[in-house]
Design an enzyme around this catalytic site. Structure first.
Site, PDB file in Angstrom:
ATOM      1  N   LEU A 155       2.517  -0.078  -2.643  1.00  0.00           N
ATOM      2  CA  LEU A 155       2.266   0.252  -1.243  1.00  0.00           C
ATOM      3  C   LEU A 155       1.959  -1.055  -0.523  1.00  0.00           C
ATOM      4  CD1 LEU A 155      -0.112   3.386  -1.143  1.00  0.00           C
ATOM      5  CD2 LEU A 155       2.331   3.315  -0.656  1.00  0.00           C
ATOM      6  N   ASP A 156       2.357  -1.151   0.746  1.00  0.00           N
ATOM      7  CA  ASP A 156       2.023  -2.331   1.533  1.00  0.00           C
ATOM      8  C   ASP A 156       0.510  -2.521   1.548  1.00  0.00           C
ATOM      9  OD1 ASP A 156       4.715  -2.389   2.111  1.00  0.00           O
ATOM     10  OD2 ASP A 156       4.490  -1.477   4.095  1.00  0.00           O
ATOM     11  N   ARG A 157       0.093  -3.774   1.632  1.00  0.00           N
ATOM     12  CA  ARG A 157      -1.342  -4.082   1.571  1.00  0.00           C
ATOM     13  C   ARG A 157      -2.184  -3.314   2.604  1.00  0.00           C
ATOM     14  NH1 ARG A 157      -4.020  -9.909   0.109  1.00  0.00           N
ATOM     15  NH2 ARG A 157      -6.126  -9.106  -0.144  1.00  0.00           N
ATOM     16  N   THR A 179      -1.650  -0.422   3.876  1.00  0.00           N
ATOM     17  CA  THR A 179      -1.461   1.021   3.726  1.00  0.00           C
ATOM     18  C   THR A 179      -2.432   1.591   2.693  1.00  0.00           C
ATOM     19  OG1 THR A 179       0.874   0.721   4.245  1.00  0.00           O
ATOM     20  CG2 THR A 179       0.280   2.781   3.215  1.00  0.00           C
TER      21      THR A 179
END
Length: 231
Positions: free
Chosen positions: A68-70, A72
């Site tokens: 997951l993107d940081r 998120t």
């Protein structure tokens, strides 16, 4: 059969754990795997947790299944065995999982629910993706469904189901319909959130267990903040 285990150890919220997999409810700012920042990653923290909990004398195996993107939050799956990692990697790459995200946006989408199709082109230099309505060189097709699930005082809560897994897909596609995610400066929101995160949450995930072949259904509790609490 649905399995669900909720536990906490330190700053980890463990949604599910057995001999083969461990699933975390990621916080904003946590990185899944080590990067150039040198910040301690979730995979390192989990290895220490497993080593301590099970008193393992040797190095702990832990495989990163997806990321997951940081900024998120939400569900992230790790594999505790090589057999599970291989099977989960195949499942995720072949889209044999069911993922649902929740997002908070300020502007009302053009429709209450819709299927969005764009062609995303990644810019490696600034680590962003641009959504185009028509195919452009080096672009990849991206598809998702969204629907409004709640209208708040100043925002709209959306439920999103992904059909493809592209770089920053939800963030880029929502920006393309003038609905940037709350706190997402990189994709057009006007101000950041205090914690540096964005209001995008990997809410639900279901998949077939790589070893037992039972259905695992997971729901990640929302972060504790006034906007999410209103949802």
């Amino acid at each position: 059969m649905i399995k669900k285990i909720v536990s906490n150890k330190g700053n980890l919220q463990i949604l599910y754990e057995d001999n083969h997999i461990i699933v975390i409810n990621k916080r904003a700012g946590d990185i899944v795997q080590g990067d150039k920042t040198g910040d301690k990653s979730l995979s390192e923290i989990l290895k220490e947790y497993i080593k301590y909990k099970y008193n393992k004398p040797n190095e702990v195996f832990l495989g990163v299944v997806h990321r997951l993107d940081r900024p998120t939050t939400g569900i992230v799956v790790f594999a505790k065995t090589s057999k599970a990692l291989e099977r989960l990697n195949k499942m995720f790459s072949e889209r044999e999982t069911d993922k649902t995200y929740w997002a908070i946006v300020k502007n009302k989408p053009p429709k209450n629910e819709d299927n969005l199709i764009h062609y995303l082109k990644r810019n490696e230099k600034n680590n962003t993706s641009k959504a185009h309505l028509k195919e452009v060189p080096e672009s990849k097709k991206a598809s998702l469904d969204y629907k409004i699930i709640k209208e708040l005082n100043s925002y709209f809560a959306l439920e999103i189901n992904l059909h493809t897994g592209r770089h920053h897909q939800i963030r880029a596609q929502l920006q393309a319909i003038n609905c940037p995610i709350k706190g997402d400066l990189k994709y057009g929101f006007d101000r950041s959130n205090p914690d540096g995160g964005i209001h995008l949450h990997a809410r639900k995930l279901s998949f077939i267990h790589p070893v037992s072949k039972t259905t695992v259904l997971l729901v990640a509790p929302l972060p504790d903040d006034p906007v999410w609490n209103a949802v």
